[in-house]
Design a protein around this motif. Sequence first.
Motif, short mmCIF file in Angstrom:
data_model
loop_
_atom_site.label_atom_id
_atom_site.label_comp_id
_atom_site.label_asym_id
_atom_site.label_seq_id
_atom_site.Cartn_x
_atom_site.Cartn_y
_atom_site.Cartn_z
N TRP A 78 0.82 -1.20 0.00
CA TRP A 78 0.00 0.00 0.00
C TRP A 78 0.86 1.26 0.00
O TRP A 78 0.59 2.22 -0.71
N GLY A 81 2.26 1.62 -3.51
CA GLY A 81 1.19 2.00 -4.42
C GLY A 81 0.73 3.43 -4.21
O GLY A 81 0.42 4.14 -5.17
N TYR A 82 0.70 3.84 -2.94
CA TYR A 82 0.28 5.20 -2.63
C TYR A 82 1.29 6.22 -3.17
O TYR A 82 0.92 7.29 -3.65
N SER A 86 -0.76 3.69 -7.94
CA SER A 86 -2.06 3.29 -7.41
C SER A 86 -2.77 4.46 -6.76
O SER A 86 -3.96 4.37 -6.45
N ALA A 87 -2.05 5.56 -6.55
CA ALA A 87 -2.68 6.74 -5.95
C ALA A 87 -1.95 8.04 -6.27
O ALA A 87 -2.58 9.09 -6.40
N THR A 140 -8.99 -2.73 -10.85
CA THR A 140 -7.56 -2.95 -11.08
C THR A 140 -7.21 -3.23 -12.53
O THR A 140 -6.03 -3.18 -12.90
N ILE A 163 -8.85 2.44 -11.35
CA ILE A 163 -7.89 3.13 -10.48
C ILE A 163 -6.81 3.83 -11.30
O ILE A 163 -6.51 5.01 -11.09
N VAL A 189 -8.57 6.49 -3.17
CA VAL A 189 -8.28 5.81 -1.90
C VAL A 189 -9.40 4.84 -1.55
O VAL A 189 -9.16 3.73 -1.07
N ASN A 192 -8.95 1.68 -3.63
CA ASN A 192 -7.84 0.89 -3.08
C ASN A 192 -8.24 0.22 -1.77
O ASN A 192 -7.85 -0.93 -1.51
N ARG A 193 -9.00 0.92 -0.96
CA ARG A 193 -9.46 0.34 0.32
C ARG A 193 -10.28 -0.91 0.07
O ARG A 193 -10.12 -1.92 0.77
N VAL A 195 -10.07 -2.90 -2.53
CA VAL A 195 -9.18 -3.95 -3.02
C VAL A 195 -8.42 -4.61 -1.86
O VAL A 195 -8.32 -5.84 -1.80
N PHE A 196 -7.92 -3.82 -0.93
CA PHE A 196 -7.13 -4.40 0.17
C PHE A 196 -8.02 -5.14 1.16
O PHE A 196 -7.58 -6.13 1.76
#
Length: 238
Positions: A78, A81-82, A86-87, A140, A163, A189, A192-193, A195-196
């Motif tokens: 994360w 990615g952040y 991813s972000a 994704t 994303i 975000v 992504n949340r 996905v995780f």
Amino acid sequence: MERQFPYPLVLDGDYSPHLNRRLWLVKWLLVIPHVIVLFFLWIAFLGLSVAAFFTILVTGRCPRAIFDFNVGVLRWTWRVGYYSYSALGTDQYPPFTLADDPNYPARLSIERPQSLSRGLVLVKWRLLALPHYLIIGVFTGAAFAGYDQVRNHNAWAYGSGLIRLLVCIAALVLLFAGRYPRGVFDLVVGLNRWVFRVSAYAALMTDQYPPLRLDMGGHETHTADAPITIGPDPLPAG
């Protein structure tokens, strides 16, 4: 009245509206050391998840060492990615550690369960999580990649996903306007949340079914009248 969201996985990201306009153009190069390390960490993650599967099946518990390691891999993923694509949420370089770094703007933690269902371990990662797989495949790009593989007779394909599309829009705005759009950030975000959460559930780290809703924003809070989580209740342990 707001309160902390009770899902075991908490994913946060601090909003930084003013980032370097052009740094994102070379972040693909800067994260190469992290990508190399994460490649081997994810091999270990998958192997330990298999070990956790059999341990939970027999004892109803995930070994502490395996759980902590896998949380660390998700946390490291994360952060990278952040920082990257991813972000694109920060210009602060990610640390090389599995441990939590409270000073880094991207954080992830998972509450370790005291016990896990030996019945659910057989079905949740492939059957119960299937609706989520279809949804996050759109986020994704996995869904588009799978479609292209079928259409092109199993040729390799890569889908960009929602994303990456939103991050690309944010990057262009950042390049020309010098700021990260807050609405795009909250949505990225939130995706992504989701996905995780699914990743943690499929990796047998919790029995609590991920909510079928989008919780946007950098920090996990929700109102008391938020929608009810949809999904099967955990089976009794054993």
